[in-house]
Design a protein around this motif. Structure first.
Motif, short mmCIF file in Angstrom:
data_model
loop_
_atom_site.label_atom_id
_atom_site.label_comp_id
_atom_site.label_asym_id
_atom_site.label_seq_id
_atom_site.Cartn_x
_atom_site.Cartn_y
_atom_site.Cartn_z
N THR A 1 44.71 21.75 39.51
CA THR A 1 45.20 23.11 39.76
C THR A 1 44.07 24.14 39.67
O THR A 1 43.96 25.04 40.51
CB THR A 1 46.29 23.47 38.74
N ALA A 2 43.22 23.99 38.65
CA ALA A 2 42.13 24.94 38.48
C ALA A 2 41.16 24.86 39.66
O ALA A 2 40.66 25.89 40.14
CB ALA A 2 41.39 24.66 37.17
N LEU A 3 40.91 23.65 40.15
CA LEU A 3 40.02 23.48 41.31
C LEU A 3 40.59 24.23 42.51
O LEU A 3 39.88 24.94 43.22
CB LEU A 3 39.88 22.01 41.66
N MET A 4 41.88 24.05 42.73
CA MET A 4 42.50 24.68 43.88
C MET A 4 42.46 26.20 43.74
O MET A 4 42.23 26.92 44.72
CB MET A 4 43.96 24.22 44.03
N ALA A 5 42.65 26.68 42.52
CA ALA A 5 42.54 28.12 42.29
C ALA A 5 41.14 28.59 42.65
O ALA A 5 40.96 29.63 43.30
CB ALA A 5 42.86 28.45 40.83
N GLY A 6 40.14 27.78 42.26
CA GLY A 6 38.75 28.13 42.58
C GLY A 6 38.51 28.18 44.07
O GLY A 6 37.90 29.12 44.59
N VAL A 7 39.02 27.17 44.80
CA VAL A 7 38.82 27.13 46.25
C VAL A 7 39.50 28.32 46.91
O VAL A 7 38.92 29.01 47.75
CB VAL A 7 39.37 25.81 46.85
N LEU A 8 40.72 28.57 46.48
CA LEU A 8 41.47 29.69 47.06
C LEU A 8 40.72 31.00 46.84
O LEU A 8 40.56 31.82 47.75
CB LEU A 8 42.86 29.77 46.44
N MET A 9 40.22 31.18 45.63
CA MET A 9 39.54 32.42 45.33
C MET A 9 38.27 32.55 46.16
O MET A 9 37.91 33.64 46.60
CB MET A 9 39.21 32.46 43.85
N SER A 10 37.59 31.42 46.38
CA SER A 10 36.33 31.47 47.12
C SER A 10 36.54 31.96 48.55
O SER A 10 35.63 32.47 49.18
CB SER A 10 35.66 30.11 47.13
N THR A 11 37.75 31.81 49.08
CA THR A 11 37.96 32.27 50.44
C THR A 11 38.04 33.79 50.52
O THR A 11 38.02 34.36 51.59
CB THR A 11 39.26 31.70 51.04
N PHE A 12 38.17 34.43 49.35
CA PHE A 12 38.28 35.88 49.36
C PHE A 12 36.94 36.57 49.11
O PHE A 12 36.83 37.76 49.29
CB PHE A 12 39.26 36.35 48.28
N VAL A 13 35.95 35.84 48.63
CA VAL A 13 34.71 36.51 48.22
C VAL A 13 33.58 36.23 49.21
O VAL A 13 33.61 35.25 49.94
CB VAL A 13 34.27 36.08 46.81
N LYS A 14 32.60 37.12 49.17
CA LYS A 14 31.49 36.96 50.11
C LYS A 14 30.23 36.46 49.41
O LYS A 14 29.42 35.77 50.00
CB LYS A 14 31.19 38.31 50.77
N ASN A 15 30.04 36.89 48.17
CA ASN A 15 28.82 36.43 47.49
C ASN A 15 29.10 36.10 46.05
O ASN A 15 30.23 36.22 45.56
CB ASN A 15 27.72 37.49 47.60
N GLN A 16 28.04 35.68 45.37
CA GLN A 16 28.24 35.17 44.02
C GLN A 16 28.69 36.22 43.04
O GLN A 16 29.45 35.95 42.13
CB GLN A 16 26.95 34.51 43.53
N GLN A 17 28.18 37.44 43.25
CA GLN A 17 28.57 38.47 42.30
C GLN A 17 30.08 38.75 42.39
O GLN A 17 30.77 38.83 41.38
CB GLN A 17 27.79 39.75 42.56
#
Lengths: 361, 371
Positions: A260-276
């Motif tokens: 579940t945490a992995l999927m949350a991470g992947v989902l969130m990554s689709t919203f961000v552009k950079n590391q910050q």
């Protein structure tokens, strides 16, 4: 075959950097130890002072009894007046006897001992109040003969008879550290590829979407599983945290959570552009999830709307489950109920993650 | 040593970075508000309406009196169960936190001048509320006896009358929200600065910056001040919310509060920059920032876990975290209002940390330049 190569790339990338390697492998254990030892909600060292005439037996008695318990300690310097003692921070609580001595005043049924408490720290103020009141009650001279024999209450603390704090805090710390690693690493590693522009290269390579997601998540799943294992070992070895339920149940639940945490991470990554941005997003979500998970504060005391959030919060599910399995032996129905809730959230997250992933491609 | 023009140039560059990225700006202004609203409502230390099950094997007048007293107190919410076995199952499924067993012939023993014994089983997995429960039970015990004896004497509430100074209603909010400024600041400043330099390394713009004649001190100050400004704005927002929405008093002097806030901000910004200069990989910098900055500032600052309760050794360790001193000052200024002299030690420690952070930053930065 391609997937294997992809995973290898990720693992090498993570462990190649000595700082990141350290952050992933050693830091969690260090933190577990540090917080496990340091964080306690056992009340102690409440500095108590007394303002009464030496021959006021009852007040002195309460004071002596209080000091004999492990909760209170005497003040270092006796101030001239009770308010000063608290204002200067010399004392946390002060007993002030009524003039003329309590024994006499109590006989006239008009005066009481005053207890002044520094309530700027609510937890300690509450404790001081409860403990001193119960001490006073047990020492109170019985005026008239009570018609009844004493009513005694024998209290048994289940699951944690010695009331060790670490037994409560460790499961919370474990699940928090696991989230730190799994969710944050996944999200930032995708954000990093985006920031550097290598993400386009991966997309243009003949790899399926599923393979990209698997390749990005499996290495961190391994990191997560490794850390669960280490954390469990460390808590058993250093804090003798019990494992009353089955190891299989614990493993299963942890896998569900890592997923579940992995999927949350992947989902969130689709919203961000950079590391910050990734870091800030992660942080925000993590913080809210943590607050409403019962890691440190019991969810029971929260107002209803916030409690409802905790019913869909995977971190809360996992913390509840870990605590239940480790301390209570894991009731089967409870496990089924909460792990299916956990998995359900995971599946929903995965669904959106895959969809968003396609769009962001 | 510091050329004003060059510092201002870096300052302007950094301000542009912030303004160009609305995400950062919104984040740093919205996050504190969300956190304060959330914390202000979520954390409640006063245990209330604890779900409790009971087994009444006596079914007598006395046992009912006891249960009535229990149920009418605000601390317990009682539900009957058929057997102790079932009660345990409720606790195992987290549906109840405690079970009270009234044995058969409870009344008989109590009236017959023997001891009436009640058994209470408390879920010890959450030991803080467990302890509170035991405390409340004591009070209920005394009250039941009074109700039973039905004496005309006014209920004596014990010989002790408590006055809670500085926070008369023992509001959890008054306790958490002021200290929350510390946590918000610590997190915000570390998040904001932790990546500024490692990002320059990764993007390759660091080499450019190095080839210009700026001095380390100028870079450090130029990078710190814009974020300090941002931080001050969000502290101000938190302050306003605390005062107006939650009605928390502010008894101390504002200048102490703001001086301490500024010092604290600079320290944490410095810490973020330090992480950033030492660790060139952004991903690792993030992990370190979270673990070194965020966790201790929450857990070792006395914000949730009182420092006095920690083992002595760890109390010493907390002295190394500026958050601990800042929390002391803020809480004191809001609720207690000590003078600057009484707060000399925390203020002094903060000052030392600030100097140290800036010094370390410029030094490691210089080392970085030369390598």
């Amino acid at each position: 075959m391609i997937l294997k190569g992809f995973i290898r790339k990720e693992i090498i990338q993570t462990l190649r950097d000595p700082h990141l390697g350290m952050a992933v492998i050693i830091m969690p254990v260090l933190q577990l130890l540090l917080f496990g030892y340091a964080l306690t909600n056992e009340v102690k060292n409440i500095r108590l002072d007394v303002y009464a005439e030496p021959r006021d037996v009852l007040v002195q008695n309460i004071y002596d009894h209080a000091l004999a318990s492990r909760w209170f300690a005497p003040v270092k310097k006796h101030k001239a007046n009770p308010i000063d003692a608290i204002q200067s921070g010399e004392a946390d609580a002060v007993l002030v006897a009524p003039p003329g001595g309590l024994t006499r005043a109590a006989g006239r049924n008009e005066e009481k001992i005053q207890l002044l408490v520094n309530a700027s720290d609510v937890l300690r103020a509450q404790a001081a109040d409860i403990y001193l009141k119960s001490i006073a009650q047990s020492l109170e001279p019985k005026g008239e003969k009570t018609p009844h024999a004493p009513l005694s209450v024998s209290v048994r603390m289940l699951y944690n008879p010695s009331m060790t704090s670490s037994t409560f805090t460790l499961p919370g710390i474990m699940s928090m550290l696991l989230t730190f690693l799994v969710m944050v690493l996944t999200c930032t590693s995708i954000a990093k590829e985006k920031e550097r522009g290598t993400f386009e290269m991966i997309i243009s390579a003949p790899i399926r979407r599923t393979d990209i997601i698997l390749g990005k998540t499996i290495p961190f799943a391994l990191v997560g599983v490794w850390n669960v294992f280490i954390a469990l070992m460390a808590s058993r070895f250093f804090f003798s945290l019990p494992l009353r339920g089955s190891l299989v149940a614990f493993g299963f639940v942890s896998l569900c959570y890592v997923y579940t945490a992995l999927m949350a991470g992947v989902l969130m990554s689709t919203f961000v552009k950079n590391q910050q941005q990734s870091m800030m997003c992660n942080f925000m979500i993590l913080f809210i999830a943590m607050m409403l998970s019962g890691c440190f504060f019991s969810v029971d005391n929260m107002p209803l709307p916030l409690r409802l959030i905790s019913y869909v919060n995977p971190l809360a599910h996992y913390t509840f489950l870990v605590r239940n399995i480790l301390l209570k032996g894991g009731d089967f129905m409870y496990l089924i109920q909460y792990s299916s809730a956990l998995l359900g959230v995971g599946i929903v997250l995965a669904f959106f993650a895959f969809r968003r992933f396609r769009i962001s491609l | 040593m510091v050329n004003q023009r060059r510092t201002v140039a870096i300052f302007n560059k950094e301000i542009r970075h912030i303004l160009r990225d609305p995400f950062t700006l919104i984040f740093s202004l919205v996050m504190p508000v969300v956190m304060v609203l959330l914390f202000g409502t979520a954390i409640e230390f006063n245990v209330r309406e604890v779900p409790t099950v009971y087994v009444d094997q006596d079914h007598s007048q006395t046992s009912r009196t006891f249960l009535n007293t229990l149920g009418s107190s605000q601390y317990f919410k009682i539900t009957p169960v058929a057997s102790a076995h079932e009660g345990i199952r409720w606790i195992e499924r987290e549906r109840a936190r405690a079970m009270i067993i009234i044995p058969p012939q409870f009344e008989h023993f109590l009236l017959g001048a023997q001891e009436g014994k009640l058994q209470v089983l408390v879920d010890g997995t959450d030991n803080s509320s467990g302890n509170a429960l035991v405390g409340y039970l004591g009070a209920i015990q005394a009250k039941t006896l009074q109700n039973l004896s039905k004496s005309d004497h006014p209920a004596s509430e014990g010989a002790l009358k408590t006055r809670f100074l500085y926070n008369p209603e023992l509001s959890s909010r008054w306790f958490t929200v002021p200290a929350l400024t510390a946590v918000v600041m610590a997190i915000l400043s570390i998040l904001l600065t932790a990546l500024t330099i490692s990002r320059e390394w990764e993007n390759g713009s660091m080499e450019l910056l190095l080839s210009t004649p700026v001095r380390p001190m100028e870079v450090v100050l130029g990078k710190m001040l814009p974020y300090a400004l941002l931080g001050l704005i969000s502290v101000f927002v938190v302050y306003i919310i605390a005062r107006t929405l939650y009605g928390i008093p502010f008894i101390g002097q504002l200048w102490i509060f703001w001086v301490a806030t500024l010092m604290f901000l600079l320290t944490y910004l410095g810490q973020g920059l330090l992480i950033s200069t030492l660790i060139r990989n952004q991903q690792a910098a993030i992990q370190f920032a979270l673990m070194i900055g965020m966790m201790p500032s929450m857990l070792f600052s006395g914000f949730i876990f009182p420092i006095e309760h920690m083992p002595t050794f760890f109390q010493g360790i907390t002295a190394c975290f500026p958050a601990r001193w800042y929390v002391t000052i803020v809480r004191d200024q809001f609720l207690k209002g000590s003078s600057a002299l009484e707060l000399f030690l925390p203020l002094f420690m903060l000052f030392v940390f600030t100097c140290m952070a800036i010094r370390l930053c410029t030094k490691t930065f210089k080392g970085n330049l030369e390598s």
